[in-house]
Design a protein around this motif. Structure first.
Motif, PDB file in Angstrom:
ATOM      1  N   ALA A 119    -135.846 -51.991  -1.314  1.00 25.55           N
ATOM      2  CA  ALA A 119    -137.305 -52.120  -1.278  1.00 25.55           C
ATOM      3  C   ALA A 119    -137.726 -53.568  -1.530  1.00 25.55           C
ATOM      4  N   LEU A 120    -137.039 -54.239  -2.447  1.00 23.53           N
ATOM      5  CA  LEU A 120    -137.323 -55.648  -2.717  1.00 23.53           C
ATOM      6  C   LEU A 120    -137.078 -56.497  -1.475  1.00 23.53           C
ATOM      7  N   LEU A 121    -135.966 -56.271  -0.801  1.00 16.80           N
ATOM      8  CA  LEU A 121    -135.660 -57.061   0.386  1.00 16.80           C
ATOM      9  C   LEU A 121    -136.598 -56.737   1.544  1.00 16.80           C
ATOM     10  N   ARG A 122    -137.110 -55.519   1.585  1.00 18.22           N
ATOM     11  CA  ARG A 122    -138.135 -55.209   2.591  1.00 18.22           C
ATOM     12  C   ARG A 122    -139.387 -56.046   2.329  1.00 18.22           C
ATOM     13  N   ARG A 180    -140.234 -52.474  -8.734  1.00 21.63           N
ATOM     14  CA  ARG A 180    -139.270 -52.389  -9.827  1.00 21.63           C
ATOM     15  C   ARG A 180    -138.224 -53.488  -9.835  1.00 21.63           C
ATOM     16  N   ALA A 181    -137.985 -54.126  -8.718  1.00 19.32           N
ATOM     17  CA  ALA A 181    -136.935 -55.144  -8.641  1.00 19.32           C
ATOM     18  C   ALA A 181    -137.541 -56.506  -8.336  1.00 19.32           C
ATOM     19  N   ARG A 182    -136.990 -57.542  -8.971  1.00 21.74           N
ATOM     20  CA  ARG A 182    -137.418 -58.915  -8.728  1.00 21.74           C
ATOM     21  C   ARG A 182    -136.176 -59.793  -8.574  1.00 21.74           C
ATOM     22  N   LEU A 183    -136.329 -60.859  -7.809  1.00 21.87           N
ATOM     23  CA  LEU A 183    -135.266 -61.841  -7.611  1.00 21.87           C
ATOM     24  C   LEU A 183    -135.523 -63.065  -8.474  1.00 21.87           C
ATOM     25  N   VAL A 184    -134.525 -63.497  -9.219  1.00 21.68           N
ATOM     26  CA  VAL A 184    -134.632 -64.704 -10.027  1.00 21.68           C
ATOM     27  C   VAL A 184    -133.739 -65.788  -9.424  1.00 21.68           C
ATOM     28  N   ALA A 220    -129.353 -51.856   6.806  1.00 21.46           N
ATOM     29  CA  ALA A 220    -130.229 -51.275   7.822  1.00 21.46           C
ATOM     30  C   ALA A 220    -131.488 -50.648   7.230  1.00 21.46           C
ATOM     31  N   GLU A 221    -131.555 -50.552   5.889  1.00 18.73           N
ATOM     32  CA  GLU A 221    -132.783 -50.108   5.232  1.00 18.73           C
ATOM     33  C   GLU A 221    -133.862 -51.189   5.283  1.00 18.73           C
ATOM     34  N   ILE A 222    -133.477 -52.399   5.646  1.00 21.34           N
ATOM     35  CA  ILE A 222    -134.427 -53.510   5.728  1.00 21.34           C
ATOM     36  C   ILE A 222    -134.782 -53.700   7.199  1.00 21.34           C
ATOM     37  N   PRO A 223    -136.044 -53.510   7.589  1.00 18.88           N
ATOM     38  CA  PRO A 223    -136.411 -53.568   9.007  1.00 18.88           C
ATOM     39  C   PRO A 223    -135.975 -54.847   9.711  1.00 18.88           C
ATOM     40  N   ALA A 224    -136.004 -55.975   9.010  1.00 25.15           N
ATOM     41  CA  ALA A 224    -135.624 -57.234   9.656  1.00 25.15           C
ATOM     42  C   ALA A 224    -134.185 -57.197  10.155  1.00 25.15           C
ATOM     43  N   TRP A 225    -133.315 -56.474   9.438  1.00 27.38           N
ATOM     44  CA  TRP A 225    -131.910 -56.373   9.842  1.00 27.38           C
ATOM     45  C   TRP A 225    -131.784 -55.762  11.231  1.00 27.38           C
ATOM     46  N   LEU A 226    -132.671 -54.828  11.547  1.00 26.77           N
ATOM     47  CA  LEU A 226    -132.610 -54.123  12.822  1.00 26.77           C
ATOM     48  C   LEU A 226    -133.021 -55.016  13.987  1.00 26.77           C
ATOM     49  N   THR A 227    -133.605 -56.174  13.687  1.00 27.98           N
ATOM     50  CA  THR A 227    -133.975 -57.123  14.740  1.00 27.98           C
ATOM     51  C   THR A 227    -132.847 -58.096  15.049  1.00 27.98           C
TER      52      THR A 227
END
Length: 273
Positions: A119-122, A180-184, A220-227
């Motif tokens: 979800a974070l990467l989306r 819920r998730a953050r990138l540091v 593949a849960e990240i839409p950008a990956w599918l492009t």
């Protein structure tokens, strides 16, 4: 290679005083071991709040990482900890971030953290790149691509993190489900194709015990990956196998050897799959 860590108490008195202009007198200081770029890394509290402080001497060879994090932070709302203040004095550059709760993400197969990271990467994949100076993904991978023409696959106008080490992802199960998730640690923020961070995640997932097919299923849960064109994904896997081979040769400790194994396993899967 990791930067030598020192305690907050070894700062010049002028730098410490400048920090306390933002925080007030510090009540607790907890030095932290995570991260490789900072000389100062500490979680601190005062009567008015709590912060995570990162710092480097202004003359340090990696001083640019502090500038990069300070410049990109305003554009990462909901993706990264907020930057509350910056102090540049007495030969030090110090950043005061909001202190996040939570735990380092668990990337192991079956982990409940995996959907939160996806979800974070989306959310990150939807973020346009800010108009600040950033290196391009093609520049960073230029020496490692199998063919120069492969660099075209990495071009894009999105902001990328590029270091999906699970220690750089904090998951707070008490936060709202959509956040819920953050990138540091955005020292290596980069401009490029939106799908690349999912690709970086694949390598760390394989290192955590996933098969290449399982790791790509999560990507593949990240839409950008599918492009991403299949040829581009294979080119990216090849380049990163070369990146980690170089890192492990220069610094052959167990974790770098583990990552080169993961990267080469993925590349082999892409060539034969």
């Amino acid at each position: 290679m990791a930067t030598t860590r020192i305690g907050l108490d070894r700062l010049p008195s002028a730098a410490r005083a400048a920090v306390e202009e933002h925080t007030g007198p510090l009540l607790t200081v907890e030095e932290t071991a995570e991260g490789f770029n900072s000389e100062i890394a500490a979680r601190v509290t005062s009567a008015t709040g709590a912060w995570h402080i990162k710092g480097l001497r202004t003359g340090h060879p990696r001083a640019w990482t502090q500038r990069r994090e300070a410049e990109v932070a305003p554009f990462l709302t909901g993706l990264a900890p907020a930057l509350r203040w910056r102090v540049e004095t007495a030969g030090w550059d110090l950043l005061g971030f909001e202190m996040l709760s939570g735990h380092h993400a668990d990337y192991a197969p079956g982990s409940p953290d995996l959907p939160e990271v996806a979800a974070l990467l989306r959310r990150l994949g939807e973020a346009p790149c800010p108009g600040i100076e950033l290196r391009h993904a093609g520049q960073r991978l230029e020496r490692y691509a199998a063919h120069r023409d492969d660099l075209r696959f990495f071009t894009g106008a999105h902001v990328l993190h590029t270091d999906l080490n699970n220690a750089n992802v904090l998951v707070d199960n008490h936060a709202p489900q959509s956040d819920r998730a953050r990138l540091v640690d955005w020292a290596w923020a980069t401009r490029g194709a939106a799908w690349l961070d999912a690709g970086y995640w694949v390598i760390w997932l394989i290192a955590a015990g996933h098969s290449p097919a399982s790791a790509e299923k999560w990507a593949a849960e990240i839409p950008a990956w599918l492009t991403a064109p299949a040829e581009g994904i294979t080119a990216f896997a090849a380049a990163n196998a070369n990146v980690w081979s170089e890192i492990s040769t220069a610094d052959p400790d167990p974790w770098t050897l583990h990552l080169v194994t993961a990267a080469t396993t993925w590349h082999a899967h892409r060539r034969t799959g």
